[in-house]
Design an enzyme around this catalytic site. Sequence first.
Site, short mmCIF file in Angstrom:
data_model
loop_
_atom_site.label_atom_id
_atom_site.label_comp_id
_atom_site.label_asym_id
_atom_site.label_seq_id
_atom_site.Cartn_x
_atom_site.Cartn_y
_atom_site.Cartn_z
N LYS A 176 -7.28 13.11 -10.43
CA LYS A 176 -7.99 11.90 -9.99
C LYS A 176 -8.88 11.36 -11.11
O LYS A 176 -9.02 10.15 -11.28
CB LYS A 176 -8.82 12.20 -8.73
CG LYS A 176 -7.97 12.48 -7.49
CD LYS A 176 -7.20 11.24 -7.08
CE LYS A 176 -6.45 11.43 -5.78
NZ LYS A 176 -5.75 10.22 -5.35
N TYR A 229 -6.91 18.91 -8.58
CA TYR A 229 -7.13 17.64 -7.87
C TYR A 229 -8.16 16.80 -8.64
O TYR A 229 -7.96 15.61 -8.88
CB TYR A 229 -7.60 17.94 -6.44
CG TYR A 229 -7.74 16.70 -5.58
CD1 TYR A 229 -6.62 16.04 -5.10
CD2 TYR A 229 -9.01 16.20 -5.25
CE1 TYR A 229 -6.75 14.90 -4.31
CE2 TYR A 229 -9.14 15.07 -4.47
CZ TYR A 229 -8.01 14.42 -3.99
OH TYR A 229 -8.15 13.29 -3.21
N ILE A 242 0.86 -1.19 0.00
CA ILE A 242 0.00 0.00 0.00
C ILE A 242 0.89 1.24 0.00
O ILE A 242 1.65 1.46 0.96
CB ILE A 242 -0.90 0.05 1.25
CG1 ILE A 242 -1.67 -1.27 1.41
CG2 ILE A 242 -1.86 1.24 1.19
CD1 ILE A 242 -2.34 -1.41 2.76
N ASP A 297 9.27 7.31 -2.38
CA ASP A 297 8.73 8.61 -2.79
C ASP A 297 8.22 8.42 -4.21
O ASP A 297 8.99 8.20 -5.15
CB ASP A 297 9.84 9.68 -2.76
CG ASP A 297 9.29 11.06 -3.15
OD1 ASP A 297 8.18 11.14 -3.69
OD2 ASP A 297 10.01 12.05 -2.90
N ASN A 348 -2.31 4.31 -3.21
CA ASN A 348 -3.11 5.17 -2.32
C ASN A 348 -2.46 6.53 -2.09
O ASN A 348 -3.15 7.53 -1.89
CB ASN A 348 -3.30 4.43 -0.98
CG ASN A 348 -3.71 5.36 0.13
OD1 ASN A 348 -4.87 5.78 0.21
ND2 ASN A 348 -2.77 5.72 0.99
N1 NAP Z 1 -9.38 11.84 2.92
C1 NAP Z 1 -10.25 12.04 1.97
O1 NAP Z 1 -11.31 12.63 2.21
C2 NAP Z 1 -9.99 11.53 0.57
C3 NAP Z 1 -11.04 11.57 -0.36
C4 NAP Z 1 -10.83 11.11 -1.64
C5 NAP Z 1 -9.61 10.56 -2.00
N2 NAP Z 1 -8.60 10.54 -1.09
C6 NAP Z 1 -7.32 9.97 -1.53
O2 NAP Z 1 -6.93 8.97 -0.63
C7 NAP Z 1 -5.50 8.82 -0.64
C8 NAP Z 1 -4.98 8.84 0.80
O3 NAP Z 1 -5.21 10.12 1.36
P1 NAP Z 1 -5.50 10.36 2.91
O4 NAP Z 1 -6.78 11.08 2.98
O5 NAP Z 1 -5.30 9.13 3.68
O6 NAP Z 1 -4.36 11.46 3.21
P2 NAP Z 1 -3.14 11.48 4.24
O7 NAP Z 1 -3.59 11.10 5.60
O8 NAP Z 1 -2.53 12.83 4.04
O9 NAP Z 1 -2.16 10.36 3.66
C9 NAP Z 1 -1.46 10.55 2.47
C10 NAP Z 1 -0.43 9.44 2.32
O10 NAP Z 1 0.25 9.63 1.06
C11 NAP Z 1 1.64 9.51 1.28
N3 NAP Z 1 2.35 10.36 0.31
C12 NAP Z 1 2.15 11.67 0.04
N4 NAP Z 1 3.01 12.09 -0.91
C13 NAP Z 1 3.78 11.01 -1.23
C14 NAP Z 1 4.84 10.80 -2.14
N5 NAP Z 1 5.34 11.78 -2.91
N6 NAP Z 1 5.38 9.56 -2.22
C15 NAP Z 1 4.92 8.55 -1.46
N7 NAP Z 1 3.91 8.69 -0.57
C16 NAP Z 1 3.36 9.91 -0.46
C17 NAP Z 1 1.89 9.95 2.72
O11 NAP Z 1 3.02 9.26 3.21
P3 NAP Z 1 4.34 9.98 3.83
O12 NAP Z 1 3.99 11.41 4.12
O13 NAP Z 1 4.63 9.17 5.06
O14 NAP Z 1 5.36 9.79 2.76
C18 NAP Z 1 0.62 9.47 3.43
O15 NAP Z 1 0.78 8.15 3.92
C19 NAP Z 1 -4.99 9.99 -1.50
O16 NAP Z 1 -4.71 9.52 -2.80
C20 NAP Z 1 -6.16 10.95 -1.53
O17 NAP Z 1 -6.16 11.77 -2.67
C21 NAP Z 1 -8.75 11.01 0.19
#
Ligand code: NAP
Length: 267
Positions: free
Chosen positions: A146, A142, A7, A50, A77
């Site tokens: 997506k 965004y 993941i 990364d 993810n």
């Molecule tokens: N939360 C929502 O409401 C929502 C809704 C729709 C879609 N999403 C999608 O769900 C996914 C997870 O988001 P989340 O809401 O869980 O956000 P989050 O809590 O900010 O988690 C984001 C994750 O992405 C990783 N990440 C960010 N930039 C990265 C990079 N350059 N390389 C590797 N890893 C990276 C971070 O890991 P590190 O910082 O540890 O590297 C972190 O584990 C995203 O794709 C987001 O667009 C979220």
Amino acid sequence: MSKTVFITGGSSGIGKAIGEYLLLNNFIVFGTSRNPKKYPNSKFTLLKLDINDLNSIKHFTNNIKKKKLRIDILINNAGVGITGPMEEIPILEMKKNFETNFFGPINLINSVLPIMRNQKKGLIINITSIAGYIGLPFRGIYSAGKGALELITESYRIELKQFGIKMTNIAPGDFSTRIAESRYHSPVSEDSPYKINYKSTLHLLNQHVNKGKNPLILGKLVHRIIKSNNPKIHYKIGAPVQKFSIILKRVLPDLIFEKMLMLFYKL
Ligand SMILES: NC(=O)c1ccc[n+]([C@@H]2O[C@H](COP(=O)([O-])OP(=O)(O)OC[C@H]3O[C@@H](n4cnc5c(N)ncnc54)[C@H](OP(=O)(O)O)[C@@H]3O)[C@@H](O)[C@H]2O)c1
């Protein structure tokens, strides 16, 4: 035999919740983080990755090959948010966002596919967003990234069928995670013509994420998809009003839908 799941972005939010759920259901789980040392209490192993860095991706997949690990399931993810008026977001920031949310997943998928092809099996799940179905105000980039990921999944699926590799999308609505904190917010000047509308939309946006659902339910959905013989192309998960917005967009005349969207965002 337990299946092995990777993941991206397993350190926080949705990725962490999916990993913990699958761990409880006897999967072998590896997550990734740009800085695994920051998360000593992670319930599953976090590997360094990364997604914006091609060398980091190569190192990640080479390590998997060296350790002779299977990749039964890859969950793309990792992702970041970006907000701002289309006219004022610096183009460099738009490109950076696409690197993480679109090109990064493509690079990783393409680097993992030879392993899955060797296995003659594999499942890739891309985490997109309900925002990817609608050009949302002040979230255009965004939405675009997506939405693009949703579309290329359709292309990949057909191309990969001959190898026994499956791919699907999960489009979440609002979930309570760290996404709002790590989002890029485009600065706007004091005299920006968008200042008032951008500020009020951002306020609503943050409220929605804070009131978002528990990401644990995404773990259940992923588990269901893994167990399915024939995963659907698109899954949507979130509050009924968010899922319903996609149906409304499909059935309503464009101009009516646009009016509703503006009312929703008080614009
Ligand atoms: N939360 C929502 O409401 C929502 C809704 C729709 C879609 N999403 C999608 O769900 C996914 C997870 O988001 P989340 O809401 O869980 O956000 P989050 O809590 O900010 O988690 C984001 C994750 O992405 C990783 N990440 C960010 N930039 C990265 C990079 N350059 N390389 C590797 N890893 C990276 C971070 O890991 P590190 O910082 O540890 O590297 C972190 O584990 C995203 O794709 C987001 O667009 C979220």
